[in-house]
Scaffold this motif. Structure first.
Motif, mmCIF file in Angstrom:
data_model
loop_
_atom_site.group_PDB
_atom_site.id
_atom_site.type_symbol
_atom_site.label_atom_id
_atom_site.label_comp_id
_atom_site.label_asym_id
_atom_site.label_seq_id
_atom_site.Cartn_x
_atom_site.Cartn_y
_atom_site.Cartn_z
ATOM 1 N N THR A 153 0.843 -1.198 0.000
ATOM 2 C CA THR A 153 0.000 0.000 0.000
ATOM 3 C C THR A 153 0.880 1.252 0.000
ATOM 4 O OG1 THR A 153 -0.123 -0.111 2.419
ATOM 5 C CG2 THR A 153 -1.923 -1.121 1.171
ATOM 6 N N PRO A 154 0.377 2.365 -0.577
ATOM 7 C CA PRO A 154 1.201 3.587 -0.663
ATOM 8 C C PRO A 154 1.731 4.076 0.672
ATOM 9 C CG PRO A 154 -0.751 3.790 -2.043
ATOM 10 C CD PRO A 154 -0.918 2.523 -1.254
ATOM 11 N N ASP A 155 0.962 3.896 1.761
ATOM 12 C CA ASP A 155 1.419 4.394 3.058
ATOM 13 C C ASP A 155 2.572 3.568 3.627
ATOM 14 O OD1 ASP A 155 -0.494 2.291 3.339
ATOM 15 O OD2 ASP A 155 -0.587 2.714 5.471
ATOM 16 N N MET A 156 2.893 2.416 2.980
ATOM 17 C CA MET A 156 4.028 1.595 3.411
ATOM 18 C C MET A 156 5.221 1.737 2.474
ATOM 19 S SD MET A 156 3.284 0.285 6.250
ATOM 20 C CE MET A 156 4.561 -0.969 6.432
ATOM 21 N N MET A 157 5.185 2.767 1.614
ATOM 22 C CA MET A 157 6.298 3.038 0.704
ATOM 23 C C MET A 157 6.972 4.352 1.098
ATOM 24 S SD MET A 157 5.011 1.928 -3.086
ATOM 25 C CE MET A 157 6.646 2.260 -3.742
ATOM 26 N N VAL A 158 8.294 4.331 1.133
ATOM 27 C CA VAL A 158 9.067 5.528 1.478
ATOM 28 C C VAL A 158 10.015 5.846 0.332
ATOM 29 C CG1 VAL A 158 10.655 6.581 3.113
ATOM 30 C CG2 VAL A 158 8.962 4.951 3.935
ATOM 31 N N LEU A 159 9.936 7.072 -0.170
ATOM 32 C CA LEU A 159 10.841 7.528 -1.228
ATOM 33 C C LEU A 159 11.985 8.315 -0.601
ATOM 34 C CD1 LEU A 159 8.194 8.943 -3.759
ATOM 35 C CD2 LEU A 159 8.934 6.568 -3.438
ATOM 36 N N ILE A 160 13.201 8.019 -1.035
ATOM 37 C CA ILE A 160 14.373 8.797 -0.580
ATOM 38 C C ILE A 160 15.108 9.289 -1.821
ATOM 39 C CG2 ILE A 160 16.455 8.833 0.823
ATOM 40 C CD1 ILE A 160 15.520 6.397 2.288
ATOM 41 N N ASN A 161 15.175 10.587 -2.001
ATOM 42 C CA ASN A 161 15.905 11.143 -3.136
ATOM 43 C C ASN A 161 16.135 12.636 -2.930
ATOM 44 O OD1 ASN A 161 13.505 12.584 -4.160
ATOM 45 N ND2 ASN A 161 12.770 10.534 -4.713
ATOM 46 N N GLU A 162 16.800 13.239 -3.904
ATOM 47 C CA GLU A 162 17.060 14.680 -3.874
ATOM 48 C C GLU A 162 16.420 15.350 -5.083
ATOM 49 O OE1 GLU A 162 21.234 15.608 -2.043
ATOM 50 O OE2 GLU A 162 21.459 13.807 -3.260
ATOM 51 N N ALA A 163 15.281 14.833 -5.507
ATOM 52 C CA ALA A 163 14.578 15.380 -6.664
ATOM 53 C C ALA A 163 14.036 16.769 -6.338
ATOM 54 C CB ALA A 163 13.433 14.448 -7.063
ATOM 55 N N PRO A 164 13.787 17.593 -7.359
ATOM 56 C CA PRO A 164 13.174 18.904 -7.111
ATOM 57 C C PRO A 164 11.851 18.743 -6.368
ATOM 58 C CG PRO A 164 13.958 18.737 -9.381
ATOM 59 C CD PRO A 164 14.098 17.376 -8.779
ATOM 60 N N SER A 165 11.605 19.621 -5.398
ATOM 61 C CA SER A 165 10.410 19.504 -4.561
ATOM 62 C C SER A 165 9.131 19.568 -5.391
ATOM 63 C CB SER A 165 10.409 20.595 -3.484
ATOM 64 O OG SER A 165 10.491 21.881 -4.082
ATOM 65 N N GLU A 166 9.161 20.328 -6.523
ATOM 66 C CA GLU A 166 7.964 20.423 -7.360
ATOM 67 C C GLU A 166 7.583 19.061 -7.935
ATOM 68 O OE1 GLU A 166 10.945 22.382 -9.080
ATOM 69 O OE2 GLU A 166 10.820 23.022 -6.980
ATOM 70 N N GLN A 167 8.608 18.260 -8.289
ATOM 71 C CA GLN A 167 8.349 16.938 -8.855
ATOM 72 C C GLN A 167 7.646 16.042 -7.841
ATOM 73 O OE1 GLN A 167 8.906 15.942 -11.929
ATOM 74 N NE2 GLN A 167 10.208 17.570 -12.749
ATOM 75 N N ILE A 168 8.113 16.084 -6.607
ATOM 76 C CA ILE A 168 7.513 15.250 -5.562
ATOM 77 C C ILE A 168 6.106 15.729 -5.231
ATOM 78 C CG2 ILE A 168 7.775 14.405 -3.211
ATOM 79 C CD1 ILE A 168 9.864 13.345 -5.162
ATOM 80 N N GLU A 169 5.916 17.054 -5.191
ATOM 81 C CA GLU A 169 4.584 17.592 -4.898
ATOM 82 C C GLU A 169 3.588 17.205 -5.977
ATOM 83 O OE1 GLU A 169 4.894 21.773 -4.247
ATOM 84 O OE2 GLU A 169 6.238 21.556 -2.525
ATOM 85 N N GLN A 170 4.013 17.271 -7.253
ATOM 86 C CA GLN A 170 3.136 16.860 -8.347
ATOM 87 C C GLN A 170 2.779 15.380 -8.238
ATOM 88 O OE1 GLN A 170 4.922 17.917 -12.113
ATOM 89 N NE2 GLN A 170 5.014 20.088 -11.604
ATOM 90 N N LEU A 171 3.748 14.589 -7.836
ATOM 91 C CA LEU A 171 3.524 13.150 -7.695
ATOM 92 C C LEU A 171 2.512 12.866 -6.588
ATOM 93 C CD1 LEU A 171 4.652 10.373 -8.761
ATOM 94 C CD2 LEU A 171 6.176 10.412 -6.802
ATOM 95 N N ARG A 172 2.690 13.521 -5.450
ATOM 96 C CA ARG A 172 1.828 13.261 -4.294
ATOM 97 C C ARG A 172 0.460 13.934 -4.412
ATOM 98 N NH1 ARG A 172 5.467 14.403 0.882
ATOM 99 N NH2 ARG A 172 3.842 13.255 1.975
ATOM 100 N N ASP A 173 0.307 14.810 -5.386
ATOM 101 C CA ASP A 173 -1.004 15.401 -5.636
ATOM 102 C C ASP A 173 -1.961 14.390 -6.270
ATOM 103 O OD1 ASP A 173 -0.487 17.847 -4.548
ATOM 104 O OD2 ASP A 173 0.106 18.792 -6.439
ATOM 105 N N GLN A 174 -1.395 13.348 -6.886
ATOM 106 C CA GLN A 174 -2.227 12.319 -7.488
ATOM 107 C C GLN A 174 -2.822 11.434 -6.393
ATOM 108 O OE1 GLN A 174 -0.381 10.282 -10.861
ATOM 109 N NE2 GLN A 174 1.149 11.905 -10.979
ATOM 110 N N THR A 175 -4.060 11.068 -6.574
ATOM 111 C CA THR A 175 -4.785 10.310 -5.545
ATOM 112 C C THR A 175 -4.074 9.020 -5.179
ATOM 113 O OG1 THR A 175 -6.858 11.211 -6.413
ATOM 114 C CG2 THR A 175 -7.014 9.306 -4.942
ATOM 115 N N ARG A 176 -3.545 8.321 -6.176
ATOM 116 C CA ARG A 176 -2.941 7.018 -5.921
ATOM 117 C C ARG A 176 -1.679 7.131 -5.075
ATOM 118 N NH1 ARG A 176 -1.021 2.313 -10.195
ATOM 119 N NH2 ARG A 176 -0.971 0.664 -8.654
ATOM 120 N N PHE A 177 -0.957 8.237 -5.218
ATOM 121 C CA PHE A 177 0.328 8.397 -4.527
ATOM 122 C C PHE A 177 0.251 9.340 -3.328
ATOM 123 C CE2 PHE A 177 1.814 7.818 -9.109
ATOM 124 C CZ PHE A 177 1.940 6.445 -8.968
#
Length: 397
Positions: A153-177
């Motif tokens: 499940t998504p709540d059991m996944m942890v991402l570790i990276n140094e990607a631009p914050s906008e990229q991560i925010e766009q990703l987490r704006d999606q319902t699935r993520f």
């Protein structure tokens, strides 16, 4: 209290006092307290001579507290001196309330910003999946990982990276993520991994990181360093790592990385087979499906068939009415090195001889993790920690 402890207490106390005296806000707090005290005394001095109801110093202190905290007068002051003091108290109350409200809002906003940027330490987790690294098309990688692991499940996944914050925010704006956890930082750094609770994680995947302009050498070096750090912090974690150059493979093998993916080598092999014009690439695409129920499937072997032959397992599976795949081989030595080492020690304890212990550990060290044996002879004996390799087609809807 001993003299040593007493001296330590006063030393820390004096340091805190010195730090407070260097802070400009300290003098502001002192000035406000002095003004409040003066206004309280002025109200007491002037209003005891009137019919306002303030007769004691306690009444004056209560008047000050109500005026400052609630912006309300519990007594109706009558003297000019008392009214001027009351106005000053109201103004100070508004200032203090504004400062406190702003401070609280600032703390909460700071906490939310840190959370969005992945700078907070996550709440305690156990048995979670960690995905390290980022590159263009990361959303597709994440989507494929989730499709291949329906139990994840998504709540059991942890991402570790140094990607631009906008990229991560766009990703987490999606319902699935939306429920994905995120930790910002270098995934080869011990402190960053601890923020993601690497000690209690179950699995980790390290992909080639393109979050910055790293060279291929830097990418592989960081991958190796990350795997070494993870293995030291959590020997029981199952790690799969992607490499650009095969020369780093031996380093990961030495630290018992469970799976090593040589991306460029696979790409070159695929291109070479495609050049023959025999349609190999289409076959590979069908086998490496992002669907967890089709393509190449690795499944557990019933405990009753450990120690039996491959022919017996094949006969058993073919006799099952609901079996809709083809058994093509056996995957040996599944699980991570730490687990197999523990099992070897347990086996050795049954015969507590030092030579037996050493022999068992040597056997573990030379074993290759997840070694496939395709189409073995029917008399091939299935060993412990083995799984079946099955090819299953997509079900027609």
């Amino acid at each position: 209290m001993s003299k040593k402890k007493s001296w330590g207490f006063w030393r820390r106390f004096w340091k805190n006092v010195q730090y407070a005296l260097k802070n400009p806000l300290t003098y502001g707090y002192i000035a406000i307290f002095i003004v409040l005290a003066i206004c309280t005394l002025l109200v007491f001095d002037s209003e005891t001579k009137t019919e306002s109801g303030i007769t004691t110093l306690f009444d004056s202190v209560w008047f000050t507290l109500v005026a400052v905290v609630a912006g309300y007068f519990d007594y109706c002051v009558e003297s000019v001196q008392g009214r001027i003091s009351a106005l000053i108290l109201l103004a100070l109350g508004m200032i203090i309330l504004s400062v406190i409200t702003g401070k609280i809002a600032s703390v909460f906003m700071n906490m939310q910003m840190k959370k969005n940027k992945g700078l907070n330490k996550l709440k305690k987790m156990k048995g979670h999946f960690i995905l390290c690294g980022w590159r263009p098309g990361f959303e597709k990688i994440l989507d494929t990982v989730m499709n291949s692991n329906p139990d994840l499940t998504p709540d059991m996944m942890v991402l570790i990276n140094e990607a631009p914050s906008e990229q991560i925010e766009q990703l987490r704006d999606q319902t699935r993520f939306k429920e994905l956890k995120y930790v910002s930082g270098d995934y080869s750094d011990e402190a960053v991994l601890k923020r993601a609770h690497i000690q209690t994680a179950e699995r980790a995947l390290v992909i080639c990181d393109r979050s910055k302009n790293f060279s291929n050498l830097e990418i592989d070096s960081r991958t190796v360093l990350a795997v070494i750090t993870m293995e030291n912090l959590n020997p029981g974690i199952y790690i799969a790592a992607e490499l650009m150059d095969a020369k780093f493979q031996k380093h990961l093998t030495m630290v018992h990385c469970d799976e090593i993916i040589l991306t460029q080598e696979y790409e070159h092999s695929l291109l070479a087979t495609a050049s023959s014009g025999m349609g190999y690439s289409n076959v590979v695409r069908a086998l490496i499906s992002d669907d967890a129920d089709s393509g190449i499937i690795v499944e557990d072997i019933p405990a009753d068939y450990i120690g039996k032959t491959y022919g017996e397992l094949k006969q058993f599976l073919n006799s099952k009415p609901n079996f809709d795949g083809v058994l093509v081989g056996i995957l040996l030595n599944t699980g991570n090195f730490h687990q197999r080492r523990t099992e070897a020690l347990r086996e050795a304890q049954k015969n507590p001889d030092i030579n037996n212990v050493i022999d068992n550990l040597k056997k573990v060290k030379v074993l290759k993790s997840n070694e496939p044996v395709l189409a073995p002879q029917d008399d091939f004996v299935i060993s412990k920690n083995s799984k079946s390799i099955i090819i299953r087609g997509k079900k027609e809807v």
